[in-house]
Design an enzyme around this catalytic site. Structure first.
Site, short mmCIF file in Angstrom:
data_model
loop_
_atom_site.label_atom_id
_atom_site.label_comp_id
_atom_site.label_asym_id
_atom_site.label_seq_id
_atom_site.Cartn_x
_atom_site.Cartn_y
_atom_site.Cartn_z
N CYS A 109 0.81 -1.22 0.00
CA CYS A 109 0.00 0.00 0.00
C CYS A 109 0.84 1.27 0.00
CB CYS A 109 -0.95 -0.01 1.19
SG CYS A 109 -0.19 -0.48 2.76
N HIS A 166 -3.35 6.24 4.71
CA HIS A 166 -1.93 6.36 5.03
C HIS A 166 -1.40 7.73 4.61
CE1 HIS A 166 -2.04 2.27 6.05
NE2 HIS A 166 -1.20 1.74 5.14
#
Length: 334
Positions: free
Chosen positions: A127, A244
């Protein structure tokens, strides 16, 4: 197309199913698969409930594309089986990413790599790696990226459902004054995550780096075709539910001004520029959650590196960091 999703009941698996539907992926036959423990449960797709089947070799018969999000062990076991049965596997785990016979793909960067897949497997990157290369590759094409220094601030959703519940429980305990109970509640992470930050994502090696940090190093080089790229990375877990963030310092072979970088990124596919700090406009994980783009901002000249830029990136780790990127890869095969 006949599509199977292995790990259909997990956090990312459910997002993959929702993304297939939202993007109107051409599904003629749908097979949600899972471990025997979750078999028999239902998932929603295309206006109806589908019963989840226990994964088996026969479950991949006739399947065109099998999208996996069931962890490395399951991928190592079942991806070759699915490929042998004729499916192209798009795998979200780390199991196959660095295999030289498996392309590691971010469609906005290296979509042609899907054409060379001798094992019938295409790997979906980590990710944070996806978020970082999405921001840096457009600049790399123009100025030649030579070094990247990254600190990640990774949300707990990257660890699945249990981590989300743990953060919620711990937060409630701390706010109720039960700090000791919150500390004891920690199970997904080695320390309480609520109201703190943990400088560990993954397991440490003898050099003091985690496997998550090595993913950023090795996967970035492979995706961008830059084997000599110098990378330093520190990955941290923070008490954010979803989304994130990355703090990046990048060094280039030639000088690239912040204004030039903004112009390049403004035209980059999948990237949204949010860069007006004087008006408090910059990427936020809370804004990125539930959306598809990679947001980039706070672009400024490095104070210490020649030809360097500092920037801030935020993106939804479950969407572009996992499910969306996997479905985009599948779209290249449709």
């Amino acid at each position: 197309m006949r599509v199977a999703v292995l790990g259909a009941t997990g956090l990312v698996g459910k997002e993959m199913i929702a993304t297939l539907e939202a993007r109107c992926f051409p599904v003629d036959d749908f097979r949600p698969l899972s471990s025997p423990r979750s078999a028999g449960t239902k998932v929603r797709f295309d206006g109806r409930d589908w019963e989840v089947q226990a994964v088996s070799p026969e479950g991949f018969d006739g399947v065109d594309v099998a999208i996996f999000s069931a962890g490395g062990d399951a991928s190592r076991k079942w991806a070759p089986v699915a490929a042998e049965r004729g499916a192209v596997v798009v795998d979200n785990s780390s199991a196959w990413r660095m295999d030289p016979q498996v392309p590691l793909v971010v469609p906005e960067i290296n979509k042609k790599a899907v054409e060379d897949r001798p094992k019938g497997i295409i790997a979906n990157p980590n990710c944070s790696t996806i978020h970082g290369v999405m921001a840096l590759y457009p600049l790399h094409k123009e100025a030649g990226l030579s070094r990247m220094i990254v600190t990640t601030l990774q949300s707990v959703s990257g660890s699945g459902w249990k981590a989300l519940v743990e953060l919620e429980d711990e937060s409630r305990m701390v706010l109720d004054g039960n700090v000791e109970g919150a500390n004891e509640r920690a199970s997904v992470y080695p320390h309480r995550i609520a109201f703190g930050a943990v400088p560990q994502v993954g397991s440490f090696d003898d050099q003091g780096y985690t496997d998550e940090e090595w993913k950023m190093v090795n996967e970035s080089r492979k995706i961008m075709g830059a084997p000599e790229l110098k990378v330093d990375c520190t990955c941290t877990r923070v008490p954010v539910m979803r989304g994130h963030s990355l703090s990046i310092t990048a060094q280039f072979e030639r000088k690239i001004s912040p204004s030039e970088a903004r112009a390049i990124l403004a035209d980059a596919p999948g990237v949204v520029l949010k860069d007006d700090p004087s008006s408090s406009i910059y990427p936020l994980a809370t804004d990125a959650a539930g959306t598809d783009p990679v947001y980039v901002g706070r672009i400024r000249e490095s104070l210490s590196l020649e030809n360097g830029l500092d920037l801030w990136v935020a993106s939804d780790n479950i969407r572009k960091g996992a499910a969306l990127n996997a479905v985009q890869i599948a779209e290249l095969l449709a």
